[in-house]
Design an enzyme around this catalytic site. Structure first.
Site, PDB file in Angstrom:
ATOM      1  N   HIS A 197       2.842   0.363  -0.152  1.00 28.88           N
ATOM      2  CA  HIS A 197       3.683   0.610  -1.338  1.00 28.88           C
ATOM      3  C   HIS A 197       4.358   1.967  -1.140  1.00 28.88           C
ATOM      4  O   HIS A 197       5.143   2.137  -0.213  1.00 28.88           O
ATOM      5  CB  HIS A 197       2.774   0.526  -2.575  1.00 28.88           C
ATOM      6  CG  HIS A 197       3.472   0.508  -3.906  1.00 28.88           C
ATOM      7  ND1 HIS A 197       4.822   0.384  -4.064  1.00 28.88           N
ATOM      8  CD2 HIS A 197       2.961   0.607  -5.185  1.00 28.88           C
ATOM      9  CE1 HIS A 197       5.130   0.407  -5.356  1.00 28.88           C
ATOM     10  NE2 HIS A 197       4.019   0.542  -6.053  1.00 28.88           N
ATOM     11  N   ASP A 256      12.154   2.940   1.432  1.00 33.36           N
ATOM     12  CA  ASP A 256      11.436   3.995   2.158  1.00 33.36           C
ATOM     13  C   ASP A 256      12.049   4.300   3.513  1.00 33.36           C
ATOM     14  O   ASP A 256      11.801   5.359   4.080  1.00 33.36           O
ATOM     15  CB  ASP A 256       9.973   3.580   2.355  1.00 33.36           C
ATOM     16  CG  ASP A 256       9.277   3.400   1.033  1.00 33.36           C
ATOM     17  OD1 ASP A 256       9.340   4.327   0.217  1.00 33.36           O
ATOM     18  OD2 ASP A 256       8.702   2.328   0.799  1.00 33.36           O
ATOM     19  N   HIS A 289      10.151  -6.543   2.392  1.00 32.04           N
ATOM     20  CA  HIS A 289       9.906  -6.371   0.954  1.00 32.04           C
ATOM     21  C   HIS A 289       9.475  -7.698   0.355  1.00 32.04           C
ATOM     22  O   HIS A 289       9.957  -8.752   0.784  1.00 32.04           O
ATOM     23  CB  HIS A 289      11.181  -5.874   0.259  1.00 32.04           C
ATOM     24  CG  HIS A 289      10.906  -5.241  -1.062  1.00 32.04           C
ATOM     25  ND1 HIS A 289      10.805  -5.976  -2.217  1.00 32.04           N
ATOM     26  CD2 HIS A 289      10.679  -3.945  -1.398  1.00 32.04           C
ATOM     27  CE1 HIS A 289      10.546  -5.152  -3.215  1.00 32.04           C
ATOM     28  NE2 HIS A 289      10.461  -3.922  -2.760  1.00 32.04           N
TER      29      HIS A 289
HETATM   30  C1  LIG Z   1       6.306  -4.769   1.875  1.00 39.11           C
HETATM   31  C2  LIG Z   1       5.448  -5.860   2.516  1.00 39.11           C
HETATM   32  C3  LIG Z   1       3.969  -5.590   2.200  1.00 39.11           C
HETATM   33  C4  LIG Z   1       5.867  -7.195   1.879  1.00 39.11           C
HETATM   34  O1  LIG Z   1       5.203  -8.141   2.568  1.00 39.11           O
HETATM   35  P1  LIG Z   1       4.919  -9.624   2.070  1.00 39.11           P
HETATM   36  O2  LIG Z   1       5.845 -10.086   1.039  1.00 39.11           O
HETATM   37  O3  LIG Z   1       3.473  -9.664   1.703  1.00 39.11           O
HETATM   38  O4  LIG Z   1       5.259 -10.408   3.398  1.00 39.11           O
HETATM   39  P2  LIG Z   1       4.220 -11.082   4.323  1.00 39.11           P
HETATM   40  O5  LIG Z   1       3.032 -10.204   4.527  1.00 39.11           O
HETATM   41  O6  LIG Z   1       3.982 -12.441   3.772  1.00 39.11           O
HETATM   42  O7  LIG Z   1       5.032 -11.158   5.693  1.00 39.11           O
HETATM   43  C5  LIG Z   1       5.875 -12.236   6.055  1.00 39.11           C
HETATM   44  C6  LIG Z   1       6.098 -12.178   7.571  1.00 39.11           C
HETATM   45  O8  LIG Z   1       6.895 -11.029   7.873  1.00 39.11           O
HETATM   46  C7  LIG Z   1       6.182 -10.171   8.750  1.00 39.11           C
HETATM   47  N1  LIG Z   1       6.430  -8.808   8.287  1.00 39.11           N
HETATM   48  C8  LIG Z   1       6.519  -8.374   7.024  1.00 39.11           C
HETATM   49  N2  LIG Z   1       6.789  -7.069   7.003  1.00 39.11           N
HETATM   50  C9  LIG Z   1       6.878  -6.672   8.286  1.00 39.11           C
HETATM   51  C10 LIG Z   1       7.119  -5.434   8.879  1.00 39.11           C
HETATM   52  N3  LIG Z   1       7.328  -4.350   8.140  1.00 39.11           N
HETATM   53  N4  LIG Z   1       7.139  -5.364  10.222  1.00 39.11           N
HETATM   54  C11 LIG Z   1       6.916  -6.465  10.970  1.00 39.11           C
HETATM   55  N5  LIG Z   1       6.685  -7.676  10.451  1.00 39.11           N
HETATM   56  C12 LIG Z   1       6.652  -7.774   9.116  1.00 39.11           C
HETATM   57  C13 LIG Z   1       4.720 -10.535   8.567  1.00 39.11           C
HETATM   58  O9  LIG Z   1       3.953 -10.177   9.686  1.00 39.11           O
HETATM   59  C14 LIG Z   1       4.813 -12.017   8.362  1.00 39.11           C
HETATM   60  O10 LIG Z   1       5.026 -12.622   9.620  1.00 39.11           O
HETATM   61  P3  LIG Z   1       4.400 -14.060   9.958  1.00 39.11           P
HETATM   62  O11 LIG Z   1       4.990 -14.988   8.933  1.00 39.11           O
HETATM   63  O12 LIG Z   1       4.848 -14.315  11.339  1.00 39.11           O
HETATM   64  O13 LIG Z   1       2.918 -13.891   9.784  1.00 39.11           O
HETATM   65  C15 LIG Z   1       5.682  -5.914   4.041  1.00 39.11           C
HETATM   66  O14 LIG Z   1       7.006  -6.233   4.344  1.00 39.11           O
HETATM   67  C16 LIG Z   1       5.263  -4.630   4.725  1.00 39.11           C
HETATM   68  O15 LIG Z   1       4.085  -4.441   5.018  1.00 39.11           O
HETATM   69  N6  LIG Z   1       6.251  -3.712   5.006  1.00 39.11           N
HETATM   70  C17 LIG Z   1       5.939  -2.442   5.598  1.00 39.11           C
HETATM   71  C18 LIG Z   1       5.441  -1.481   4.537  1.00 39.11           C
HETATM   72  C19 LIG Z   1       6.566  -0.996   3.647  1.00 39.11           C
HETATM   73  O16 LIG Z   1       7.622  -0.606   4.100  1.00 39.11           O
HETATM   74  N7  LIG Z   1       6.274  -0.990   2.338  1.00 39.11           N
HETATM   75  C20 LIG Z   1       7.210  -0.495   1.342  1.00 39.11           C
HETATM   76  C21 LIG Z   1       7.755  -1.601   0.513  1.00 39.11           C
HETATM   77  S1  LIG Z   1       9.034  -0.970  -0.570  1.00 39.11           S
END
Ligand SMILES: CC(C)(COP(=O)(O)OP(=O)(O)OC[C@H]1O[C@@H](n2cnc3c(N)ncnc32)[C@H](O)[C@@H]1OP(=O)(O)O)[C@@H](O)C(=O)NCCC(=O)NCCS
Length: 379
Positions: A220, A313, A259
């Site tokens: 987050h 971010d 996201h």
């Molecule tokens: C924000 C976040 C938690 C949202 O994730 P989510 O909706 O839960 O998405 P999922 O975890 O279901 O991911 C979907 C797919 O995208 C991939 N993915 C998601 N974010 C990724 C990232 N930052 N880098 C690489 N791969 C990513 C996942 O590994 C997954 O791949 P798969 O389907 O092959 O397993 C995620 O994108 C993330 O961890 N981002 C990095 C942290 C970040 O920047 N957070 C700030 C948000 S404002």
């Protein structure tokens, strides 16, 4: 097998008049106003009023709010002494969380949950949290905290209290817009945390402390500091490919990318990129921003076909760096902005409260015979 909404994805937990996001179109709207318009024309104080009242202020109303925020900037002696004890041992996000709880403990009105009192508390927290973070940073650098400057707006005064010099007009504006962009974002994890705590009719201070603890996590609000660490580790364009390949090879995520809601570029990242371009023109640290652009382009090619784009971010890390802000304050600064959105959601929650109490699907053992401890194995 009944459905489980893991991560509450796709579930509406409440109705709100504060914010609408269209993750496909990349739209972010605060109470009817598009984020691009607010970033172009508004100030953080105006946005705070908008979120707390769901309309823009008139001139007198804005002057009153500015006056209130200015009058609330000072720190009570208890908080000043607390910071003196905390800074050698405690990181800034936890310091903020503790300070908010103590502010609640010393506020005799903390349990007054009327809308009028809650709005006063929201303004108090907005003003004092900025002073807490600036004072903390001064103390750990062996400097005396600075008294707030009544003649400066919220964003400019924070930068002044942090650095000891009045920021340039560009720095004031860029930081003000960064606060606007981070002010509100519908039902994100930290806002939900605040809502759950508020729904028990615990007070606003405890609800905000819960939200700060939730924002701290790297999935987050902690992502902006993590992006800075990535840029610092990559250092040079030629290291981007090996760094990203190794990271993804380990099954890790690239911070600042992806996201839950946006399946296109986050509009806040678009605005921060524009601001970054302006700040980079005169910044000695522009390589952080230039490297961000190169990393963004590389990831665009690497992750093509996946809905993974820069989020808020991604560019805030290099923009804050170019403004001279220490990297472990990036997430606290997110909190200094989001306090307005958190408190606005709490105003909605307290006005029409229902205890948040979902269910969990039980899948553990059944019908076990209890064995007294004397009859169990030595292990
Ligand atoms: C924000 C976040 C938690 C949202 O994730 P989510 O909706 O839960 O998405 P999922 O975890 O279901 O991911 C979907 C797919 O995208 C991939 N993915 C998601 N974010 C990724 C990232 N930052 N880098 C690489 N791969 C990513 C996942 O590994 C997954 O791949 P798969 O389907 O092959 O397993 C995620 O994108 C993330 O961890 N981002 C990095 C942290 C970040 O920047 N957070 C700030 C948000 S404002």
């Amino acid at each position: 097998m009944p459905d489980i909404a893991r991560g509450l994805e796709g579930i509406n937990v409440t109705a709100t008049k504060l914010c609408r996001i269209d993750g496909v179109k990349g739209e972010l709207v605060y109470s009817g106003y598009n984020i691009y318009d607010l970033a172009e024309h508004s100030t953080f104080e105006e946005v705070a009023f908008l979120l707390w009242n769901q309309r823009l202020p008139g001139k007198t109303e804005l002057a009153e709010l500015n006056g209130r925020l200015v009058s609330e900037r000072g720190l009570d002696d208890v908080i000043a002494r607390l910071l003196g004890e905390l800074w050698p041992h405690v990181r800034p996000m936890r310091t903020l969380e503790i300070a908010v709880e103590v502010l609640g403990a010393i506020d005799p009105q903390s349990s007054d949950l009327t809308q009028a009192q809650l709005k006063l508390t929201a303004a108090r927290l907005t003003a004092k949290m900025a002073t807490v973070i600036a004072a903390y940073d001064r103390l750990r650098n062996g400097k005396q905290p600075l008294s707030p400057r009544d003649d400066l707006g919220h964003a400019a005064n924070f930068l002044y209290m942090l650095t000891g010099t009045e920021p340039t007009d560009l720095a004031k504006r860029v930081f003000d817009v960064a606060l606007i962009l981070h002010a509100e974002h519908e039902m994100n994890a930290s806002t939900f945390s605040a809502m759950v705590t508020g729904s028990t009719l615990s007070d606003m201070y405890s609800a905000i402390a819960s939200a700060i603890g939730t924002l701290k996590g790297p999935l987050h609000g902690g992502a902006n500091e993590a992006v800075y660490k990535v840029l610092d580790a990559i250092k040079d364009e030629q290291n981007i490919a090996p760094y990203v390949e190794a990271l993804l090879g380990r099954g890790e995520r690239v911070m600042g990318i992806g996201h839950r809601i946006y399946k296109t570029t986050d509009p806040r990242a678009v605005i921060l990129e524009r601001l970054g371009n302006e700040v980079a023109e005169t910044s000695p640290d522009r390589w952080y921003f230039d490297l961000s652009l190169k990393l963004r382009d590389y990831l665009g090619r690497k992750l093509e076909g996946k809905p993974l784009y820069p989020n808020v971010d991604f560019f805030s890390a290099s923009v804050y760096r170019m403004l001279g802000i220490p990297s472990d304050l990036y997430t606290p600064i997110f909190a200094l902005a989001r306090i307005t959105g958190w408190t606005a959601h709490l105003l909605e929650q307290y006005a029409d409260n229902r205890l948040v109490r979902p269910n969990a699907l039980y899948e553990g053992a059944e019908n076990r015979q209890y064995t007294p401890i004397a009859q169990r194995s030595a292990v």
